[in-house]
Scaffold this motif. Structure first.
Motif, PDB file in Angstrom:
ATOM      1  N   LYS A 158       0.923  -1.169   0.021  1.00 17.72           N
ATOM      2  CA  LYS A 158      -0.102   0.012  -0.090  1.00 17.72           C
ATOM      3  C   LYS A 158       0.725   1.342  -0.063  1.00 17.72           C
ATOM      4  CE  LYS A 158      -2.040  -1.303   3.886  1.00 17.72           C
ATOM      5  NZ  LYS A 158      -1.232  -2.633   4.220  1.00 17.72           N
ATOM      6  N   SER A 159       1.965   1.357   1.059  1.00 17.28           N
ATOM      7  CA  SER A 159       2.494   2.400   0.976  1.00 17.28           C
ATOM      8  C   SER A 159       3.524   2.759  -0.298  1.00 17.28           C
ATOM      9  CB  SER A 159       3.662   2.323   2.256  1.00 17.28           C
ATOM     10  OG  SER A 159       2.689   2.588   3.481  1.00 17.28           O
ATOM     11  N   SER A 160       4.146   1.413  -0.730  1.00 24.79           N
ATOM     12  CA  SER A 160       4.625   1.547  -1.823  1.00 24.79           C
ATOM     13  C   SER A 160       3.938   2.087  -3.115  1.00 24.79           C
ATOM     14  CB  SER A 160       5.176   0.173  -2.495  1.00 24.79           C
ATOM     15  OG  SER A 160       5.940  -0.411  -1.498  1.00 24.79           O
ATOM     16  N   PHE A 172       2.511  10.753   5.608  1.00 25.31           N
ATOM     17  CA  PHE A 172       3.329   9.625   5.721  1.00 25.31           C
ATOM     18  C   PHE A 172       2.753   8.564   6.613  1.00 25.31           C
ATOM     19  CE2 PHE A 172       5.589  12.975   3.514  1.00 25.31           C
ATOM     20  CZ  PHE A 172       6.192  12.521   2.706  1.00 25.31           C
ATOM     21  N   GLN A 173       2.929   7.487   6.480  1.00 28.41           N
ATOM     22  CA  GLN A 173       2.762   6.657   7.416  1.00 28.41           C
ATOM     23  C   GLN A 173       3.251   6.859   8.713  1.00 28.41           C
ATOM     24  OE1 GLN A 173       2.959   2.512   6.200  1.00 28.41           O
ATOM     25  NE2 GLN A 173       2.613   1.477   7.924  1.00 28.41           N
ATOM     26  N   ASN A 174       4.819   7.181   8.687  1.00 26.93           N
ATOM     27  CA  ASN A 174       5.437   7.595   9.936  1.00 26.93           C
ATOM     28  C   ASN A 174       5.466   8.937  10.049  1.00 26.93           C
ATOM     29  OD1 ASN A 174       6.193   4.747  10.716  1.00 26.93           O
ATOM     30  ND2 ASN A 174       7.702   4.689   8.771  1.00 26.93           N
ATOM     31  N   LEU A 196      -3.465   9.960   1.650  1.00 28.70           N
ATOM     32  CA  LEU A 196      -3.200   9.941   3.103  1.00 28.70           C
ATOM     33  C   LEU A 196      -2.742   8.359   3.295  1.00 28.70           C
ATOM     34  CD1 LEU A 196      -6.543  11.591   3.911  1.00 28.70           C
ATOM     35  CD2 LEU A 196      -4.193  12.335   4.080  1.00 28.70           C
ATOM     36  N   ASP A 197      -1.727   8.133   3.926  1.00 27.99           N
ATOM     37  CA  ASP A 197      -0.975   6.955   4.416  1.00 27.99           C
ATOM     38  C   ASP A 197      -1.234   6.762   5.741  1.00 27.99           C
ATOM     39  OD1 ASP A 197       0.375   4.486   4.574  1.00 27.99           O
ATOM     40  OD2 ASP A 197       2.183   5.114   3.462  1.00 27.99           O
ATOM     41  N   GLU A 198      -2.438   5.849   6.018  1.00 29.89           N
ATOM     42  CA  GLU A 198      -2.792   5.517   7.435  1.00 29.89           C
ATOM     43  C   GLU A 198      -2.701   6.728   8.452  1.00 29.89           C
ATOM     44  OE1 GLU A 198      -1.171   2.190   8.996  1.00 29.89           O
ATOM     45  OE2 GLU A 198      -0.740   1.046   6.929  1.00 29.89           O
ATOM     46  N   PRO A 199      -3.512   7.883   8.055  1.00 33.02           N
ATOM     47  CA  PRO A 199      -3.715   9.066   8.915  1.00 33.02           C
ATOM     48  C   PRO A 199      -4.419   8.331  10.127  1.00 33.02           C
ATOM     49  CG  PRO A 199      -5.631   8.689   7.309  1.00 33.02           C
ATOM     50  CD  PRO A 199      -4.535   7.713   6.900  1.00 33.02           C
TER      51      PRO A 199
HETATM   52 MG    MG Z   1       2.356   1.079   4.905  1.00 30.80          MG
END
Ligand code: MG
Ligand code: ATP
Lengths: 346, 307
Positions: B87-89, B129-131, B220-223
């Motif tokens: 997903k993040s990729s 970002f996820q992080n 939005l990556d895992e907000p």
């Molecule tokens: Mg991810």
């Protein structure tokens, strides 16, 4: 929020610019009246030059996050450029020669900042060593830079602006003070501007910075340029106002480290930190030698002094890195807060 | 809260890159949505974003394999999948942080082998970002203001001396940032250093930094990762409100299936780098492969978590 506000209220009631302004007034009016030549020659002049160099390095390392071990090279570039400008261009005003030499240092800074586009952290620090060695080598190798003087040591020209001579220790002190005040003010404006915030952004997260459209490469090179400009002018002060000679030897790797220590001890990403750090670095050896001489008498010769200086300084840096990574500035702010709390409760 | 579209005034076309402008600003997309019910954008609308045959691997690890994805203007498009599904990729490919080995990204019709990250903001794309990726050493306000950095026209000399357009520009950017802070209820922490905020607020501040540019496409990556149920539904409401207020198209990665089902118009499901399902929440919920690969694990405890 409100708790914080009341906590700080005595300090917050005063405008922010008041303390620096009082300090500057004190430096201009009171110190020349009470100071002796030892204070100017041995303490204040090196303090001013190193503080300014610290401000310059802090812009690059503290704000923009690019570690550099080449500060002394940029000081040398500034000093030799100013010497050659005033030697070779008839009637060039001192101010113009200082600005030009800052620009020369900035140009060299950009060139040696190019590796930062690919390298980070430790690797970048090592690559800035190239600046350190190259500049020192070039200045020693090509005698043109020192006007073919046999010893490589040359007298700095007199400091005069618009016919007014900054003679004697006090004159040179006032000259250095003025340059430092002006550049520090501009540096303060810079770090609180959008550009200064961009520096912090690429330091804290360069991927995010790139994504939101901060021109990362340009911003890094700009940080190198501005930082080197300021450090270059600090070199002019060091050579012209403090030592009154221009020679490559004083601008060695030790000096680069000294400036790095100044900002680590004083506080990264803080203009005040550069001044606090420089005052410690300048005053500390003097105190140590007095103290050593007093306690140990003749045993405490220059060799012992030199060694003990290095040991204590090294220990101090380690202590700071562990106990107070934010430097003297953080310490200072904490003490001030305690005092104002104590003041309130009494 | 009253949500008025174009509260910040119309976007000047000049803030977008030429190719965006050439495509014409999607007027339909920018129309006020008011308090419209959740509805997928018109079926026939040209996709705002399309991935075509994206493949990406790291050494031997296949992160993405032949992934197609289309995102219509105005929709909330979720991407779900187990850990390591890619997903993040995918978001990194869309934002140009990664370059796909195969395939390309179509953004407003323009085709890219690698999306130019440096010009992403000007293309009208923003992301989180996820992080956490806030600038820790800047205040929340400055973080959000920096989301407008791509529009800054003044140079450092002008900023130091405070001449030219600097002051007006600064005031304008601060004003916009303040409005977004208010919108996301962050005004109280406006002057705090971002690094000192609790996790949930940092996530929200990062959303603010992305929103301030009024992007046309928001990634939005895992907000809501690591948030409590209450914080999650709050965040979900903000995401929906942001879509409505700024007429933004949203690509959303989220693990919490309950949140995703309630929030998104269409959902794509990734597993081991492959897209195994794509459709409305209803369709995805009933897809046997999805149930096997993913939902089966989570349905027991998370589907009930409504928003
Ligand atoms: Mg991810
Ligand atoms: N920069 C990278 N270098 C090497 N491998 C990577 C990199 N980025 C992703 N991967 C690998 O690609 C695969 C997909 O990772 P990705 O981060 O896209 O998954 P994800 O779906 O976001 O997972 P999560 O839910 O845990 O965030 C994983 O196997 C991961 O290890």
């Amino acid at each position: 929020m409100s708790a914080i506000a009341t906590q700080l209220s005595p300090a917050a009631a005063l405008p922010k610019w008041l303390a620096p302004l009082l300090l500057i007034a004190f430096a201009y009016v009171v110190i020349p009246l009470i100071g002796n030549s030892y204070l100017f020659e041995a303490i204040l002049l090196p303090f001013l030059a190193l503080s300014l160099a610290g401000v310059g390095l802090n812009i690059l390392t503290g704000y923009a996050g690019q570690v550099s071990l080449g500060s002394a090279a940029f000081m040398a570039a500034g000093a030799f450029a100013a010497y050659n400008f005033s030697l070779r261009i008839e009637g060039l005003p001192l101010v113009a020669s200082i600005i030009l030499s800052g620009l020369v240092a900035a140009a060299i800074g950009i060139v040696f900042g190019l590796p930062s586009l690919r390298l980070k952290g430790f690797y970048l620090a090592v690559s800035t060593l190239a600046a350190q060695f190259f500049v020192q080598w070039a200045l020693t190798k090509f005698s043109w830079f020192s006007n073919d003087s046999a010893s490589g040591v040359i007298d700095a020209p007199k400091l005069s602006i618009a016919g007014f001579e900054f003679d004697g220790a006090v004159g040179r002190y006032l000259f250095a003070l003025t340059v430092v005040v002006v550049l520090t003010f501009l540096a303060h404006r810079l770090v609180t501007s959008q550009t200064g915030r961009n520096f912090i952004a690429i330091r804290d997260n360069d991927t995010a910075a790139r994504i939101i459209g901060i021109p990362v490469l340009k911003t890094k090179l700009l940080a190198f340029a501005i930082s080197s400009f300021i450090i270059g002018v600090a070199g002019v002060i060091w050579a012209f106002a403090y030592l009154r000679t221009v020679e490559p030897a004083g601008f060695d790797l030790d000096r680069s480290f000294q400036i790095l220590f100044i900002i680590i001890i004083g506080g990264l990403a803080s203009i005040r930190g550069a001044f606090l750090g420089a005052s410690l670095i300048v005053v500390f050896p003097l105190v140590l030698s007095r103290l050593g001489g007093f306690l140990l008498g003749d045993l405490f010769d220059s060799g012992v002094l030199d060694m003990s200086q290095r040991i204590v300084l090294g220990a101090l840096i380690i202590l700071f890195l562990i106990l107070e990574p934010d430097g003297l500035v953080a310490l200072w702010d904490r003490v001030r807060r305690r005092l104002s709390l104590a003041w309130q409760s009494s | 809260m009253p949500i008025s579209n174009h509260a910040f005034g119309a976007i000047e076309a000049s803030v977008y890159a030429p190719e965006v402008f050439a495509q014409g600003l999607p007027a339909a997309q920018r129309q006020a949505h008011g308090d419209r019910p959740r509805q997928p954008a018109a079926e026939d609308a040209a996709p705002l974003l399309a991935l075509e045959g994206i493949g990406l691997s790291f050494g031997g690890v296949v992160a993405l394999a032949d992934v197609d994805l289309s995102v219509r203007p105005g929709e909330i498009r979720a991407i779900i999948g187990p850990n390591g599904a890619g997903k993040s990729s995918l978001i990194n490919v869309i934002s140009g942080v990664y370059r796909a080995d195969r395939g390309h990204v179509r953004l407003y019709g323009a085709r890219y082998a690698q999306v130019p990250t440096q010009r992403l903001a000007r293309l009208g794309v923003a992301r989180t970002f996820q992080n956490l990726a806030l600038f820790k050493g800047l205040s929340v306000l400055d973080n959000v203001t920096s989301g407008l950095a791509y529009r800054t026209r003044s140079n450092f000399a002008g900023q130091i001396l405070g001449i030219g357009r600097t002051r007006r520009e600064q005031q304008e950017q601060r004003g916009r940032a303040d409005q977004v802070l208010e919108f996301l209820h962050l005004t109280d922490v406006r002057d705090r250093l971002a690094g000192t905020l609790p996790y949930g607020l940092q996530k929200r501040a990062e959303l603010a930094r992305a929103l301030v540019a009024e992007p046309r496409l928001l990634l939005l990556d895992e907000p809501m990762a690591g948030m409590t149920a209450g914080e999650k539904s709050e965040m979900a409401a903000y995401v929906r409100a942001a879509r409505d207020r700024f007429a933004t198209t949203v690509v959303l990665i989220e693990h919490d299936v309950g949140v995703v089902m309630g929030l998104s118009d269409r959902i794509a499901v990734l597993d081991y780098g492959r897209k195994i399902a794509d459709g409305t929440p209803e369709e995805v919920r009933n897809d046997q492969r999805v149930i096997d690969a993913y939902l089966g694990v989570a349905s027991g405890n998370e589907e009930g978590a409504d928003i």
